[in-house]
Design an enzyme around this catalytic site. Structure first.
Site, PDB file in Angstrom:
ATOM      1  N   CYS A  66     107.940  47.116  61.367  1.00 28.67           N
ATOM      2  CA  CYS A  66     106.345  47.672  62.583  1.00 28.67           C
ATOM      3  C   CYS A  66     104.680  46.987  61.875  1.00 28.67           C
ATOM      4  O   CYS A  66     104.248  47.001  62.478  1.00 28.67           O
ATOM      5  CB  CYS A  66     106.597  49.270  62.108  1.00 28.67           C
ATOM      6  SG  CYS A  66     106.333  50.379  60.691  1.00 28.67           S
ATOM      7  N   ASP A 196     101.571  50.180  69.920  1.00 25.50           N
ATOM      8  CA  ASP A 196     102.898  50.920  69.401  1.00 25.50           C
ATOM      9  C   ASP A 196     103.335  49.394  69.110  1.00 25.50           C
ATOM     10  O   ASP A 196     104.126  49.686  70.221  1.00 25.50           O
ATOM     11  CB  ASP A 196     103.048  51.716  69.463  1.00 25.50           C
ATOM     12  CG  ASP A 196     103.946  52.432  69.480  1.00 25.50           C
ATOM     13  OD1 ASP A 196     104.652  52.137  67.597  1.00 25.50           O
ATOM     14  OD2 ASP A 196     104.774  53.734  68.764  1.00 25.50           O
ATOM     15  N   HIS A 198     106.413  49.754  67.868  1.00 20.57           N
ATOM     16  CA  HIS A 198     107.991  50.037  67.985  1.00 20.57           C
ATOM     17  C   HIS A 198     108.221  50.038  69.148  1.00 20.57           C
ATOM     18  O   HIS A 198     109.495  50.580  69.174  1.00 20.57           O
ATOM     19  CB  HIS A 198     107.667  51.501  67.805  1.00 20.57           C
ATOM     20  CG  HIS A 198     106.973  51.607  66.418  1.00 20.57           C
ATOM     21  ND1 HIS A 198     105.425  52.505  65.735  1.00 20.57           N
ATOM     22  CD2 HIS A 198     107.912  52.336  64.904  1.00 20.57           C
ATOM     23  CE1 HIS A 198     105.557  52.458  64.774  1.00 20.57           C
ATOM     24  NE2 HIS A 198     106.962  52.061  63.680  1.00 20.57           N
TER      25      HIS A 198
END
Length: 241
Positions: A66, A196, A198
């Protein structure tokens, strides 16, 4: 120590990986409603960037990549918005090139290259300076969400107004890297615009990413109150056009 940028961004990489990167979604926050109906102050990223996330180049980095993906999003912003662009033949360095650069800079041992070890805001500052010739300010917040509200919010407003580039945020208990694209403040608190890294899966429309929460406004008070946070802020004001 080797000189900056001595790694060719496209050296040894497969053509299809480069092509996947070039088709990534741009500016995935556009169209997302503000979190407050009557904000006191909102400051947002300025200019184009690409959304890098788990597996977006065909490399499965779930569980450890990440921070690298957030770095790549930041590097893509530099590519699109800064002139002249160093290493103009590539939008962002690959995961392996990031690792090799940190080894070359002697920040990491040789065993780090090719590993699945995490990276954070400090490493991001080194990598952006190495590949993009962009220095970064790293802000350390010890007191969790409460101190972010008290200290970092104004820092973020000033950053987006002066520099306009994405920010990387990570911590210890809350160790998930986050790209920060904006900050919005109202009478009862502030929100961060989070992209994000992810997400893993096939390409989605930006509206779907927003609907599923991969791009969203998060209230600062909802963040971990016992985690420290580091913010990496690229200092690009004197080098943008």
């Amino acid at each position: 120590m080797a000189s900056k940028g001595n790694i060719d961004w496209c050296d040894g990489e497969k053509k299809e990986i480069c092509q996947k990167i070039e088709t990534l979604l741009k500016n995935v926050h556009v169209g997302l409603p503000d979190p407050l109906t009557d904000p006191v102050k909102c400051s947002l990223v300025k200019g184009d960037y690409l959304y890098f996330h788990y597996g977006c180049d065909g490399h499965d980095d779930r569980g450890w990549g990440c921070g690298y993906r957030t770095m790549q999003t930041m590097a893509s912003w530099v590519y699109f918005n800064r002139s002249p662009v160093k290493n103009h033949n590539r939008i962002a360095p690959s995961l392996l090139q990031i690792q090799q650069a940190l080894v070359t800079m002697e920040d990491k041992p040789g065993s780090f290259s090719g590993s699945r070890e995490w990276v954070g805001a400090f490493e991001a500052s080194l990598v952006l300076d190495y590949f993009c010739d962009v220095p970064c300010k790293v802000v350390h917040v010890r007191g969790g969400g409460a101190e972010l509200e008290q200290v970092a919010v104004e820092e973020l407003h000033q950053h987006f107004e002066k520099h306009g580039s994405p920010v990387m945020m990570g911590g210890d208990r809350d160790n998930s890297s986050k790209g920060i694209l904006g900050v919005c403040t109202g009478d009862k608190g502030s929100y961060l615009l989070v992209v994000d890294p992810h997400y893993y899966g096939r390409q989605q429309e930006k509206t779907e990413l927003q609907r599923r929460g991969w791009v969203s406004w998060k209230r600062i008070s909802s963040l971990d109150q016992s985690s420290f946070y580091n913010l990496c802020m690229p200092q690009t004001a004197t080098k943008t056009t």
